[in-house]
Design an enzyme around this catalytic site. Structure first.
Site, PDB file in Angstrom:
ATOM      1  CB  CYS A  46     -79.284 -64.932 -77.714  1.00 22.45           C
ATOM      2  SG  CYS A  46     -78.182 -63.982 -78.774  1.00 22.45           S
ATOM      3  CG  HIS A  47     -75.182 -68.493 -81.187  1.00 30.94           C
ATOM      4  ND1 HIS A  47     -73.932 -69.069 -81.253  1.00 30.94           N
ATOM      5  CD2 HIS A  47     -75.818 -68.881 -82.305  1.00 30.94           C
ATOM      6  CE1 HIS A  47     -73.815 -69.754 -82.376  1.00 30.94           C
ATOM      7  NE2 HIS A  47     -74.947 -69.652 -83.029  1.00 30.94           N
ATOM      8  CG  PHE A  48     -76.710 -72.419 -79.301  1.00 33.04           C
ATOM      9  CD1 PHE A  48     -77.767 -72.311 -80.198  1.00 33.04           C
ATOM     10  CD2 PHE A  48     -75.431 -72.615 -79.796  1.00 33.04           C
ATOM     11  CE1 PHE A  48     -77.551 -72.441 -81.560  1.00 33.04           C
ATOM     12  CE2 PHE A  48     -75.210 -72.731 -81.164  1.00 33.04           C
ATOM     13  CZ  PHE A  48     -76.275 -72.637 -82.049  1.00 33.04           C
TER      14      PHE A  48
END
Length: 176
Positions: A69-71
């Site tokens: 999720c990052h990124f």
């Protein structure tokens, strides 16, 4: 409780459930916020200031939650997670020396990032060197910390502060 100089992942999980240092004592977070897999060294001597040290490791895997999720398309471990790991280790040490209460990060003086942690890396190493430990009515640790990935130091944090509180609500009330 006999103090150990190292802890494996299962032992760290006991801390997260309040069963390592006993009821009312500092706890580590549960996975996924537990940011290391083992503590390889704990000592009341040693470290840069000869006032105690902790060394811990996180095995990296491209499937770790934060890389997803990052990124998206540009995965990197958030720097704040490495910083949180350092605070987690300061709090764990305070419980290890017999301090009681719930651990809370109180801040730090300075943080510098000079690299990043990517999915292709293999291992993160955290090192804490204590500058001062207060173990009276107030229990607080002040330490410097370093984060390395695959042997290269990439973060430094000065004057990390963690306190132990019998009632963590006291911290909120004192700042409001």
């Amino acid at each position: 409780m006999t103090r150990q100089e190292s802890y494996n992942f299962d032992e760290l999980l006991l801390s997260g459930h309040g069963r390592l240092f006993g009821p009312g004592n500092p706890q580590l977070p549960a996975p996924q916020m537990l940011m290391f897999h083992r503590i390889t060294q704990m000592s009341e001597e040693g470290g840069a200031y000869d006032k105690g040290q902790v060394i811990a490791e996180l095995d990296l895997d491209p499937d770790l939650w934060f890389f997803r999720c990052h990124f998206p398309g540009d995965p990197v471990m958030p720097g704040c997670l490495g910083l949180d790991a350092l605070w987690q280790l300061v709090g764990f040490y305070l419980g290890w020396i017999g301090g009681s209460g719930k651990g809370r990060a109180l801040g730090c003086g300075e943080v510098k990032f000079s690299g990043q942690i990517l999915p292709e890396h293999k291992k993160v190493t955290y090192e804490i060197a204590f500058k001062r430990v207060i173990n009276r009515r107030l229990v607080m640790g002040i330490a410097d910390g370093w984060v390395s990935v695959d042997g290269e130091q990439i973060y430094t944090a000065k004057d990390l502060k963690v306190g132990l509180f019998q009632d963590p609500g006291d911290l909120s009330r004192s700042q409001g």
